[in-house]
Design a protein around this motif. Sequence first.
Motif, mmCIF file in Angstrom:
data_model
loop_
_atom_site.group_PDB
_atom_site.id
_atom_site.type_symbol
_atom_site.label_atom_id
_atom_site.label_comp_id
_atom_site.label_asym_id
_atom_site.label_seq_id
_atom_site.Cartn_x
_atom_site.Cartn_y
_atom_site.Cartn_z
ATOM 1 N N ILE A 243 0.838 -1.213 0.000
ATOM 2 C CA ILE A 243 0.000 0.000 0.000
ATOM 3 C C ILE A 243 0.873 1.264 0.000
ATOM 4 O O ILE A 243 0.616 2.173 -0.788
ATOM 5 C CB ILE A 243 -1.026 -0.036 1.161
ATOM 6 C CG1 ILE A 243 -2.008 -1.202 0.927
ATOM 7 C CG2 ILE A 243 -1.783 1.289 1.257
ATOM 8 C CD1 ILE A 243 -3.047 -1.393 2.029
ATOM 9 N N CYS A 248 -1.104 6.300 -1.632
ATOM 10 C CA CYS A 248 -2.488 6.779 -1.499
ATOM 11 C C CYS A 248 -2.748 7.194 -0.043
ATOM 12 O O CYS A 248 -1.911 6.959 0.841
ATOM 13 C CB CYS A 248 -3.472 5.683 -1.912
ATOM 14 S SG CYS A 248 -3.355 4.183 -0.924
ATOM 15 N N TYR A 251 -7.261 3.271 1.570
ATOM 16 C CA TYR A 251 -7.264 2.067 0.729
ATOM 17 C C TYR A 251 -8.224 1.051 1.340
ATOM 18 O O TYR A 251 -8.218 0.826 2.559
ATOM 19 C CB TYR A 251 -5.849 1.459 0.701
ATOM 20 C CG TYR A 251 -5.717 0.270 -0.230
ATOM 21 C CD1 TYR A 251 -5.259 0.437 -1.538
ATOM 22 C CD2 TYR A 251 -6.069 -1.012 0.192
ATOM 23 C CE1 TYR A 251 -5.155 -0.647 -2.398
ATOM 24 C CE2 TYR A 251 -5.970 -2.088 -0.673
ATOM 25 C CZ TYR A 251 -5.509 -1.902 -1.965
ATOM 26 O OH TYR A 251 -5.417 -2.972 -2.815
#
Length: 419
Positions: A243, A248, A251
């Motif tokens: 991740i 980001c 998630y």
Amino acid sequence: MDKRSFLKSAGLLGLGTMTGTSGLARLIESVAEIPSAELAKDEDFWKQIRADYLLKPDYINLENGYYCILPKPILESQIKHLREINYQGSYYLRTIQFDNKKAMAAKLALLAGCSPDELIITRNTTESLDIIIGGLDWKPGDEAVMAEQDYPSMLNMFRQVASRYGVVNKIISVPNLPVSDEEIVNLYASAITEKTKLLMVCQMINITGHILPVRKICDMAHTRGVDVMVDGAHAFGHFRFTIPELNCDYYGSSLHKWLSVPLGSGILYVKKDKIRKIWPLIASGETNPDSINRLNQTGTHPVYTDLTVTEALDYFNMLGAERKETRLRYLQHYWTDKVRNMPHIILNTPADPARSCAIANVGVKGKKPGELGDILLKKYKIYCAPIDGANVHGCRITPNVYTTTEELDVLVRALTELG
Ligand SMILES: Cc1ncc(COP(=O)(O)O)c(C=O)c1O
């Protein structure tokens, strides 16, 4: 012991069943030295993996995208946990329930490559992402960016947020066959204004299996001051990534799709410094604004599902993420490469191996997706998912690790005969 002697000694060539994860461990030991690209084509090996699944003989199941059935050792583990919880009753729920759930989340965080303080176990992607969409402090006129190919549950939540707070939703359409990453990044960039608060992007579009350049989209959005929420429903346990490398802010994924955790399990990741921005959908007793546990109020629920994360991760790690991903991509290309250039076929999934993995979507000219799905089921005994919307018209074909190339040969024959 090498692979051939292992299969022979176990009397397993083509027929046998593996018994529990120790069977898997011995099988994997016998192929440890074989490169994954070579093993991906080894039908004897994958038939042993198939033996771990109880398959309905009525159809060839090429719809493993909604949910993939559990291999027997994981199913047995779930039943074992269910029995134990039923034995201990409230005592379990009042004592180590929460410590155990945290321990499971920490194991998942290890696979996700993030801190355990940034990940919680939810019931599914819908819950994970709707916590974020519903929990941001929206003001009238704020904007959100998404695609018409995104999943309906999230689009519905954005519609609700628009009605409730006056948020403006900007909806783009992702091309099925892009020429470059930049084409997609520019599409998302063109929908951003100074009012944009959140951008949602699928890591893999569920109706086509199209993998999007998420890292590039996140980097672009961050230079414009916009947070990014990634819908990873179809990515976690399917192909390799961490991740943090996506860069980001939020998630979500479902573990019952590609990680073989029982139904009703998902994850939510929130970057540490973003946790305090989110109002919980269901309030918890956690008062620390920077604790992700604030977002994890579930009430009483089937805790044996969470406990089975251990065995699902053991099974996944034993099989090996690289072996699994390589086989899944091999299976998809096994059939798509054979039909892609047929004049009556429309492939709605990019040919570039980096832009897809197990899932692909196929249409036949002159046939509605529902009609094609009916023919595949009634005439060829293939079960798949017809899709007719968001610029995608065809059947989604989703094999999993138990799928054989013989089954895909039936699909290729069907698609050829439909010409
Ligand atoms: C891209 C995508 N997002 C979200 C979901 C929702 O997943 P769940 O039903 O497990 O919440 C799905 C389910 O198929 C999906 O494909």
